[in-house]
Enzyme design. Structure first.
Site, PDB file in Angstrom:
ATOM      1  N   GLU A 185     -27.830  55.582 -95.368  1.00 12.24           N
ATOM      2  CA  GLU A 185     -29.049  54.880 -96.429  1.00 12.24           C
ATOM      3  C   GLU A 185     -29.585  53.763 -95.915  1.00 12.24           C
ATOM      4  O   GLU A 185     -31.018  53.767 -95.921  1.00 12.24           O
ATOM      5  CB  GLU A 185     -28.293  54.873 -97.728  1.00 12.24           C
ATOM      6  CG  GLU A 185     -29.445  54.429 -98.755  1.00 12.24           C
ATOM      7  CD  GLU A 185     -30.421  55.327 -98.901  1.00 12.24           C
ATOM      8  OE1 GLU A 185     -31.711  55.038 -99.029  1.00 12.24           O
ATOM      9  OE2 GLU A 185     -30.251  56.622 -99.157  1.00 12.24           O
ATOM     10  N   ALA A 224     -24.813  37.953 -87.511  1.00 11.46           N
ATOM     11  CA  ALA A 224     -23.868  38.241 -88.633  1.00 11.46           C
ATOM     12  C   ALA A 224     -25.045  37.781 -89.484  1.00 11.46           C
ATOM     13  O   ALA A 224     -25.247  38.594 -90.611  1.00 11.46           O
ATOM     14  CB  ALA A 224     -22.695  37.270 -88.607  1.00 11.46           C
TER      15      ALA A 224
END
Length: 122
Positions: free
Chosen positions: A70, A15
């Protein structure tokens, strides 16, 4: 060298790396910032509109997909730039294909929004 971290520690570390990636995209990629702001506006609009749950999920999912692609495109460009700044047909092709993936995802999101709003407003 193998990474022996497992369990909750591995998830927390992963994370953290993901957060670093998002920060790097925001700080270094103008296209990511523009698309992220547009996605935030679109998500707010999708939540405001009186549409069914599935339509809302499709609308939000399509703009989040643009952000995901993206980020992948930016990663491709970063790796190509890391390898070298000289002009090479394969480097150009990789960057162009990444850009094409972003364009196709944007067109998909537009199609989803238009199709769902068209059926909703009829």
């Amino acid at each position: 060298m193998a990474n022996n971290v497992t369990g909750l520690v591995r998830i927390v570390k992963a994370a953290g790396y993901s957060w670093q990636g998002l920060r790097a995209a925001w700080q270094n990629e103008a296209a990511f910032r523009q698309e992220a702001v547009a996605a935030l506006v679109a998500i707010l609009v999708a939540c405001w509109l009186d549409v069914d749950t599935l339509s809302r999920i499709l609308m939000i999912g399509s703009v989040v997909l643009v952000i995901i692609v993206e980020i992948l495109n930016s990663a491709i460009e970063a790796v190509v730039d890391r390898i070298g700044q000289e002009q090479h047909p394969l480097a150009g092709r990789a960057k162009d294909m990444g850009s094409a993936a972003v364009l196709l995802t944007i067109l998909l999101a537009l199609f989803v929004w238009i199709a769902l709003l068209w059926t909703h407003l009829r």
